[in-house]
Design a protein around this motif. Sequence first.
Motif, PDB file in Angstrom:
ATOM      1  N   LEU A 143      83.652  34.435 101.205  1.00  0.00           N
ATOM      2  CA  LEU A 143      82.415  34.097 100.489  1.00  0.00           C
ATOM      3  C   LEU A 143      82.269  34.960  99.235  1.00  0.00           C
ATOM      4  N   ARG A 144      82.651  36.225  99.347  1.00  0.00           N
ATOM      5  CA  ARG A 144      82.558  37.132  98.203  1.00  0.00           C
ATOM      6  C   ARG A 144      83.551  36.736  97.107  1.00  0.00           C
ATOM      7  N   THR A 145      84.731  36.324  97.546  1.00  0.00           N
ATOM      8  CA  THR A 145      85.798  36.007  96.599  1.00  0.00           C
ATOM      9  C   THR A 145      85.603  34.630  95.956  1.00  0.00           C
ATOM     10  N   HIS A 146      85.256  33.644  96.779  1.00  0.00           N
ATOM     11  CA  HIS A 146      85.219  32.262  96.276  1.00  0.00           C
ATOM     12  C   HIS A 146      83.810  31.751  96.007  1.00  0.00           C
ATOM     13  N   GLY A 147      82.796  32.554  96.344  1.00  0.00           N
ATOM     14  CA  GLY A 147      81.418  32.141  96.069  1.00  0.00           C
ATOM     15  C   GLY A 147      80.689  31.668  97.318  1.00  0.00           C
ATOM     16  N   LEU A 148      79.374  31.648  97.239  1.00  0.00           N
ATOM     17  CA  LEU A 148      78.552  31.345  98.420  1.00  0.00           C
ATOM     18  C   LEU A 148      78.464  29.851  98.700  1.00  0.00           C
ATOM     19  N   ASP A 149      78.895  29.020  97.746  1.00  0.00           N
ATOM     20  CA  ASP A 149      78.880  27.578  97.971  1.00  0.00           C
ATOM     21  C   ASP A 149      80.272  27.129  98.429  1.00  0.00           C
TER      22      ASP A 149
END
Lengths: 311, 311
Positions: A290-296
Motif C-alpha cells: 500500500l505504501r509503495t503502490h498507493g492506497l487505491d
Amino acid sequence: MAEFRHGTPDQADFLAELLAHGLLIDSGVPGVYGRGEDFERVRAAFDALVTRMAAVDEPERMAFPPLLPRHQLEQIGYLKSFPHLAGSIFAFEGDEEQAAVQEERASRHEDWSEFQEMTDLVLTPAACYPVYPAVAARGALRAGGITVDAGGSYVFRHEPSGDPARLQMFHQREIVRIGEPDTVAAWRDAWRDRSVELLRAAGLDARFDVASDPFFGRSGRLLARSQRAQALKFEVLVQIAGPEPTAVASFNYHQDHFSSTYGIAMENGGGPAHTACLGFGLERITLALLRTHGLDVQAWPHAVRERLALA
Amino acid sequence: MAEFRHGTPDQADFLAELLAHGLLIDSGVPGVYGRGEDFERVRAAFDALVTRMAAVDEPERMAFPPLLPRHQLEQIGYLKSFPHLAGSIFAFEGDEEQAAVQEERASRHEDWSEFQEMTDLVLTPAACYPVYPAVAARGALRAGGITVDAGGSYVFRHEPSGDPARLQMFHQREIVRIGEPDTVAAWRDAWRDRSVELLRAAGLDARFDVASDPFFGRSGRLLARSQRAQALKFEVLVQIAGPEPTAVASFNYHQDHFSSTYGIAMENGGGPAHTACLGFGLERITLALLRTHGLDVQAWPHAVRERLALA
C-alpha cells in the motif's frame, strides 16, 4: 501497561491515512486494528502467492489456533528470551458473589484483575511453535525430513506502538523445514533468494540482511550478538514508514533447539533433526504494498496486480 | 482451572478417530487442536459457500483479530452474563530480576502468575463485537442500514471439554445486520430459512430451534428464560457426537443493546438502529460433515463435494 512507543510523524501520518481510507479500523488500542475489504484482498492475495511458491516443496499443511499450551511456552524457554513480548490467558474461577464484584468493578472500568487466574493457555508468540510437538508425536523422520506449511497464523507480541507496521496481533505466513542439517540449510538458502525475488516481483524494494531477535535485558544483548555471529537469523527488509526499513519476512535457523526439546530425530540412526522456519509478516507486506503502490488498490500497476492475481 | 467436562464415550471415540486420521492435532490441552489439511479444506469450502450465499445482501467485508479492547468487554456487560467464559490477556511488566525469577519458576512448570499483570486486551468472545463500534464511528446510518460480513473470526470460550465439538478457540463465520427494526427482523427471518437450506444441501440433517445462551449463575437462569420467551436467539442444530444435537449456527437479535451502547442511529431522525447477527461455527460444521459423510473427504458423496465446490 507496556511502554507505548510513539510512531514517527511519518508513521503517524501513514496510520491516519490507512484509517481514513478504511484499510485499517481503529479499536482504541494501539497495534490492534480491524482490516477493511481492500486490505484483506491484498493480504489474501499475497498469502495465496506464498502457497503457490511453496508448492515446489510439497509441504504438508497444518493450521493452529492462536493459543498455545502454557506448558509448551515454559518448556521452550520463551520467557527467558522474550518475557516482555509474551501474553498469558487468565480467566475467572470464582463463585456468584465474586462474579458480581468483578462485574461491578469492570462496569466502572476499575481493576478486576484479582478475580482472574492463570489458565493453561498463552497466546502463540510464533507460528512455528505448535508444529514441532505435532511432528515429534509421529516418531522419527524419514530421510529428507518434512516441510510443513502452517498457513497464516495469528501471533501475539506485547508491544503497543504508533507504527502501523508494529501490530500486537498479526498473521505470520509460516513454513517450517525439519530434516537433516544439510537439507535444512539448503532449504533455507533456496528460500532466501526465492523470498526476495517474490517480494521484488510484487514491486517491493526488498533487501536481505543478517538480523537478531529483540532479546530481553542485558543478557539479551549477548544472545543477539551470538545469533548474528552465527548468522542464525535473516530478514528481508522493505521501507514502509519511518526512518528505517521494516522486516517483512524472517528466517530462523534453530539448529537442534526444538528437535532436542521435543525429541525429533531422523530414522535409522540418522541423528537429530535440525529445524528452520520462514515467516512472512502478512500485514507488514500488505502495508508495504500500500505504501509503495498507493492506497487505491484498483490503481496499482497492472504487473503488480497480475503478479498477485488481483487483476 | 475451569472444570473439565468429560466427553461421552461417543464423543471420546470421535475425537480419537479425528486425531488418528490427522484431521485434528493434539496440543495437550482439551479443546485446543491443530487442524490437518483435509479438515482445513472442508472448513475453507464451507466458509466460501457462506460468502457466496451472503453476496445477495451486498455486505461490506471487515476482518478483526481475536483480541478485543478490555474496555469494550467491560462496556457491553459481558462479565455480567458470561464471566465463566471470558479470557483476559496478562503480560509481564517487571525488571530483569523479576524476569529471572519468572523464568526459573516457569522452567520448572511452577506458578509464575504473580509476575503477570492485566493488559488492556481480552480474547474476543463473539465475532460480532468489534463490528458495532466500527460502524458507530461512521455516524448515523442511511435508510436500509448496513450488512457486515466479518468473515471467519477466532473467538474464545473458556470451557475445556472432551467433546471435540466444544472448542476453546474456534472460528465464528459471522454476518451482522444493522438497520431499522423491521429491516433487521426481515433479514433474520430470511437467513433462518437460508441457513437451514444451506446445511441441508450439504447433506446435514439440520433443524431449527429457539435457544438461550449459557448465562452464568442463578440470575442467568432468569435471563435465559426471558431470552427464550422473547425468541431473541435461534440455533440450527445437527447431530454430531453425544446424546444431543449440537448448535452449528446461531442467530442473535440484540434489539437496541449494542446500538444504544455505541450510539448507532438511523439518519434523519429515523430512530435507534437495531442489530442482529448470524454466526456459523465453522469447526462444528466441519465436524458434522465428517461425522455424517465419513472421515475420508475424497469418498464423500459427489453431490456434497459439488455443493461445497470440493469436487
